[in-house]
Design a protein around this motif. Structure first.
Motif, PDB file in Angstrom:
ATOM      1  N   TRP A  17      19.359  26.797  49.789  1.00 31.35           N
ATOM      2  CA  TRP A  17      20.199  27.916  49.384  1.00 31.35           C
ATOM      3  C   TRP A  17      21.079  27.514  48.205  1.00 31.35           C
ATOM      4  O   TRP A  17      21.422  26.355  48.029  1.00 31.35           O
ATOM      5  N   LEU A  18      21.413  28.499  47.404  1.00 36.40           N
ATOM      6  CA  LEU A  18      22.413  28.366  46.348  1.00 36.40           C
ATOM      7  C   LEU A  18      23.297  29.604  46.425  1.00 36.40           C
ATOM      8  O   LEU A  18      22.815  30.700  46.748  1.00 36.40           O
ATOM      9  N   ASP A  19      24.572  29.448  46.127  1.00 37.40           N
ATOM     10  CA  ASP A  19      25.457  30.604  46.209  1.00 37.40           C
ATOM     11  C   ASP A  19      26.284  30.763  44.948  1.00 37.40           C
ATOM     12  O   ASP A  19      26.401  29.849  44.128  1.00 37.40           O
ATOM     13  N   PHE A  20      26.843  31.941  44.801  1.00 43.30           N
ATOM     14  CA  PHE A  20      27.793  32.244  43.727  1.00 43.30           C
ATOM     15  C   PHE A  20      29.011  32.889  44.374  1.00 43.30           C
ATOM     16  O   PHE A  20      28.913  33.514  45.434  1.00 43.30           O
ATOM     17  N   PRO A  21      30.195  32.759  43.771  1.00 42.95           N
ATOM     18  CA  PRO A  21      31.394  33.347  44.376  1.00 42.95           C
ATOM     19  C   PRO A  21      31.320  34.863  44.379  1.00 42.95           C
ATOM     20  O   PRO A  21      30.686  35.478  43.519  1.00 42.95           O
ATOM     21  N   ALA A  22      31.996  35.464  45.343  1.00 41.87           N
ATOM     22  CA  ALA A  22      31.909  36.908  45.537  1.00 41.87           C
ATOM     23  C   ALA A  22      32.175  37.695  44.258  1.00 41.87           C
ATOM     24  O   ALA A  22      31.509  38.690  43.987  1.00 41.87           O
ATOM     25  N   GLY A  23      33.124  37.288  43.459  1.00 43.96           N
ATOM     26  CA  GLY A  23      33.481  38.045  42.266  1.00 43.96           C
ATOM     27  C   GLY A  23      32.714  37.661  41.014  1.00 43.96           C
ATOM     28  O   GLY A  23      33.128  38.020  39.899  1.00 43.96           O
ATOM     29  N   ALA A  24      31.603  36.982  41.139  1.00 47.26           N
ATOM     30  CA  ALA A  24      30.868  36.453  39.985  1.00 47.26           C
ATOM     31  C   ALA A  24      30.403  37.557  39.038  1.00 47.26           C
ATOM     32  O   ALA A  24      30.115  38.684  39.449  1.00 47.26           O
ATOM     33  N   THR A  39      37.982  36.589  53.111  1.00 48.36           N
ATOM     34  CA  THR A  39      38.874  36.648  51.948  1.00 48.36           C
ATOM     35  C   THR A  39      39.017  38.042  51.350  1.00 48.36           C
ATOM     36  O   THR A  39      39.907  38.289  50.532  1.00 48.36           O
ATOM     37  N   ASN A  40      38.102  38.958  51.715  1.00 49.01           N
ATOM     38  CA  ASN A  40      38.138  40.343  51.231  1.00 49.01           C
ATOM     39  C   ASN A  40      37.762  40.462  49.760  1.00 49.01           C
ATOM     40  O   ASN A  40      38.107  41.452  49.106  1.00 49.01           O
ATOM     41  N   GLN A  41      37.048  39.491  49.210  1.00 49.92           N
ATOM     42  CA  GLN A  41      36.583  39.546  47.829  1.00 49.92           C
ATOM     43  C   GLN A  41      35.326  40.406  47.727  1.00 49.92           C
ATOM     44  O   GLN A  41      34.428  40.326  48.571  1.00 49.92           O
ATOM     45  N   LEU A  42      35.244  41.216  46.674  1.00 50.34           N
ATOM     46  CA  LEU A  42      34.119  42.122  46.475  1.00 50.34           C
ATOM     47  C   LEU A  42      33.010  41.474  45.649  1.00 50.34           C
ATOM     48  O   LEU A  42      33.274  40.680  44.742  1.00 50.34           O
ATOM     49  N   VAL A  43      31.770  41.857  45.940  1.00 47.15           N
ATOM     50  CA  VAL A  43      30.594  41.435  45.172  1.00 47.15           C
ATOM     51  C   VAL A  43      30.147  42.605  44.303  1.00 47.15           C
ATOM     52  O   VAL A  43      30.107  43.756  44.755  1.00 47.15           O
ATOM     53  N   ASP A  44      29.795  42.316  43.067  1.00 44.10           N
ATOM     54  CA  ASP A  44      29.310  43.336  42.144  1.00 44.10           C
ATOM     55  C   ASP A  44      27.813  43.546  42.392  1.00 44.10           C
ATOM     56  O   ASP A  44      26.972  42.857  41.813  1.00 44.10           O
ATOM     57  N   VAL A  54      48.854  39.500  49.860  1.00 50.11           N
ATOM     58  CA  VAL A  54      48.068  40.355  50.751  1.00 50.11           C
ATOM     59  C   VAL A  54      46.761  40.691  50.052  1.00 50.11           C
ATOM     60  O   VAL A  54      46.774  41.290  48.962  1.00 50.11           O
ATOM     61  N   GLY A  55      45.656  40.311  50.651  1.00 50.79           N
ATOM     62  CA  GLY A  55      44.345  40.599  50.081  1.00 50.79           C
ATOM     63  C   GLY A  55      43.841  41.954  50.537  1.00 50.79           C
ATOM     64  O   GLY A  55      42.896  42.051  51.339  1.00 50.79           O
ATOM     65  N   TYR A  56      44.461  42.991  50.010  1.00 51.57           N
ATOM     66  CA  TYR A  56      44.122  44.367  50.382  1.00 51.57           C
ATOM     67  C   TYR A  56      43.523  45.061  49.171  1.00 51.57           C
ATOM     68  O   TYR A  56      44.093  45.018  48.065  1.00 51.57           O
ATOM     69  N   LEU A  57      42.388  45.699  49.336  1.00 53.34           N
ATOM     70  CA  LEU A  57      41.676  46.267  48.202  1.00 53.34           C
ATOM     71  C   LEU A  57      42.456  47.378  47.511  1.00 53.34           C
ATOM     72  O   LEU A  57      42.252  47.643  46.332  1.00 53.34           O
ATOM     73  N   GLY A  58      43.358  48.017  48.230  1.00 51.37           N
ATOM     74  CA  GLY A  58      44.148  49.074  47.624  1.00 51.37           C
ATOM     75  C   GLY A  58      45.158  48.595  46.608  1.00 51.37           C
ATOM     76  O   GLY A  58      45.745  49.388  45.878  1.00 51.37           O
ATOM     77  N   PHE A  59      45.368  47.258  46.533  1.00 49.09           N
ATOM     78  CA  PHE A  59      46.338  46.696  45.590  1.00 49.09           C
ATOM     79  C   PHE A  59      45.686  46.199  44.305  1.00 49.09           C
ATOM     80  O   PHE A  59      46.381  45.686  43.419  1.00 49.09           O
ATOM     81  N   LEU A  60      44.377  46.304  44.172  1.00 48.53           N
ATOM     82  CA  LEU A  60      43.693  45.775  43.001  1.00 48.53           C
ATOM     83  C   LEU A  60      44.077  46.559  41.750  1.00 48.53           C
ATOM     84  O   LEU A  60      44.096  47.791  41.750  1.00 48.53           O
ATOM     85  N   LYS A  61      44.372  45.820  40.652  1.00 48.59           N
ATOM     86  CA  LYS A  61      44.746  46.466  39.394  1.00 48.59           C
ATOM     87  C   LYS A  61      44.268  45.654  38.197  1.00 48.59           C
ATOM     88  O   LYS A  61      44.497  44.455  38.126  1.00 48.59           O
ATOM     89  N   ASP A  90      41.740  44.128  36.884  1.00 48.54           N
ATOM     90  CA  ASP A  90      40.974  42.883  36.820  1.00 48.54           C
ATOM     91  C   ASP A  90      39.540  43.179  37.248  1.00 48.54           C
ATOM     92  O   ASP A  90      39.171  44.331  37.500  1.00 48.54           O
ATOM     93  N   ARG A  91      38.712  42.126  37.294  1.00 53.52           N
ATOM     94  CA  ARG A  91      37.300  42.338  37.623  1.00 53.52           C
ATOM     95  C   ARG A  91      37.119  42.920  39.016  1.00 53.52           C
ATOM     96  O   ARG A  91      36.272  43.789  39.238  1.00 53.52           O
ATOM     97  N   GLN A  92      37.907  42.440  39.992  1.00 50.21           N
ATOM     98  CA  GLN A  92      37.805  42.978  41.344  1.00 50.21           C
ATOM     99  C   GLN A  92      38.138  44.474  41.362  1.00 50.21           C
ATOM    100  O   GLN A  92      37.491  45.259  42.065  1.00 50.21           O
ATOM    101  N   ALA A  93      39.136  44.870  40.585  1.00 54.22           N
ATOM    102  CA  ALA A  93      39.493  46.285  40.516  1.00 54.22           C
ATOM    103  C   ALA A  93      38.364  47.113  39.916  1.00 54.22           C
ATOM    104  O   ALA A  93      38.097  48.247  40.353  1.00 54.22           O
TER     105      ALA A  93
END
Length: 435
Positions: A159-166, A196-201, A326-333, A335-338
């Motif tokens: 296996w190989l992985d990439f970070p959630a926000g790659a 961690t609540n990080q989103l994947v594109d 707080v890793g809450y998706l409603g606070f994203l502004k 950046d790439r995660q937003a």
């Protein structure tokens, strides 16, 4: 679809009525279809709700019908089983449940399993062979990482992985390296990542796959664990995923009283997974399927209330002096995660990561002081739950990997339920004062 003999024995075999999917050109919403889709009361003595079909086997109309059923089950004839055969293969409750589960993501097909991990294991066993390579996002649920790295690793799977926000470029780089190692059998994602609540594109993953696989090299399926936001707040099949995976234990079940899993998506892929499920017997049982049918009727209501509560609770926690972040998706502004959130999600969910100032001592003090929220693993139930991932659900993850994935000792994962939001704020306030 349910299909039974009339018990009177005096009338011909009855067929289910066609489902009503639209009225006057208006496509009916999932919340409406959950009340009757896939079930005809006339086939069950007029019962308003599907009965629990507690039977291990089903009677064939004739020997020829039995042969045709098994031709479908064993793959000698395309199309799978016709009708009901044996409860390791299918059953009325499971088939009604699968019909309704597919509605939420407008999927071609759905399958249900005895747990979320049995769904994931059956998926992996279907597509991965010894010597293959799995590309996945990180982090994953700890049991999923263990299954891929430790168990499949014993059979030569890499296996190989990439970070959630790659980014797409970063994802392509990892896939290219994976192709040098062997056949890339599957791209497996989890978004938001647990814990961690990080989103994947997902769109970037689909674009990367399209760029790196041509007609001479079959493209691997893209599967995604959609448990944290689906099916209300995220529909990854719309963004390029082929299969959407669920722990139905969570929001779909939603009452912390059952364990089940599901996969929805493309029929051609699910037919292959069904054949594996038929062989190893990972189907959900009739009683659990019936309980899930009941829970799906209130899914939208429960998730909506929990999401509203989470927004209020996180607004309080964000400015508390004992909270680091707080890793809450409603606070994203801005950046790439937003950006990913804006393109992929319709809501911020009710599960989030809370980083307290301090370490394990402070996290444990907070957890032990809670009075309304329950100190327990899992999420997506009617009650609020809190846990310490580094010391609990992700304890088996190597320390260096936990550090790289920001699964730290001061991290608390919280899943907000449907209690009164102000009561929850009061509970978290007094628990933070205990630190």
């Amino acid at each position: 679809m349910q299909d039974e003999n009339d018990i009177s024995g005096t009338t011909p075999r009855r067929r289910p009525k066609a489902d009503v999917l639209e009225i006057g050109g208006r496509k009916l919403k999932p919340s409406t279809l959950m009340m009757g889709h896939g079930f005809d009361p006339a086939l069950s003595e007029g019962s308003l709700k599907p009965p629990i079909f507690l039977t291990s086997t089903f009677v064939f109309e004739s020997a020829a019908a039995g042969k045709r059923h098994f031709e479908g089950v064993t793959g000698k004839r395309p199309g799978g089983a016709e009708g009901l055969v044996y409860s390791r293969f299918n059953g009325p409750d499971q088939e009604i449940l699968e019909d309704r589960l597919s509605v939420w993501e407008d999927a071609e097909e759905a399958l249900t399993f005895s747990s979320g991990m049995s769904a994931i294991a059956t998926l992996l066993l279907t597509f991965v062979q010894p010597g293959d390579v799995i590309v996945h996002s990180g982090p994953l649920y700890a049991a999923t990482e263990t299954l891929i790295a430790r168990i499949l690793g014993r059979f030569g799977v890499q296996w190989l992985d990439f970070p959630a926000g790659a980014t797409r470029e970063e994802i392509e780089s990892v896939i290219e390296r994976a192709k040098d190692l062997g056949r890339v059998a599957l791209i497996y994602l989890e978004s938001p990542a647990n814990p961690t609540n990080q989103l994947v594109d997902v769109q970037a993953v689909a674009a990367a796959r399209a760029a790196l696989f041509d007609g001479d090299t079959p493209a691997p399926p893209i599967a995604i664990d959609n448990t944290f936001l689906g099916p209300l707040w995220s529909k990854p099949l719309e963004h390029g995923a082929d299969l959407s995976v669920y722990s139905l234990t969570k929001y779909a079940g939603g009452h912390s009283d059952l364990v089940a899993g599901g996969i929805v998506g493309k029929k051609a892929l699910l037919d292959q997974i069904r054949a594996m499920r038929n062989t190893i017997g990972t189907i959900t049982d009739p009683h659990t399927a019936w309980m899930l049918l009941r829970s799906l009727e209130t899914l939208e209501l429960r998730m909506t209330r929990a999401g509203e509560n989470a927004a209020k609770v996180c607004a309080f926690l964000r400015d508390h002096p004992k909270v680091e972040s707080v890793g809450y998706l409603g606070f994203l502004k801005d950046d790439r995660q937003a950006d990913i959130y804006k393109r992929h999600c319709t809501g911020a969910g009710s599960t989030f990561s809370l980083y307290l100032k301090g370490g394990e001592r402070e996290a444990f003090a907070f957890l032990d002081a809670l009075k309304i929220a329950k100190l327990a693993v899992s999420l997506g139930g009617t009650e609020t739950l809190a846990s310490a991932p580094a010391a609990m659900t992700h304890l088996s993850v190597p320390d260096e990997r936990k550090k790289a994935l920001n699964i730290t000792d001061n991290l608390v994962r919280i899943s907000i339920g449907v209690e009164d939001a102000d009561d929850l704020v009061a509970d978290f306030d007094q628990a933070l004062s205990a630190i």
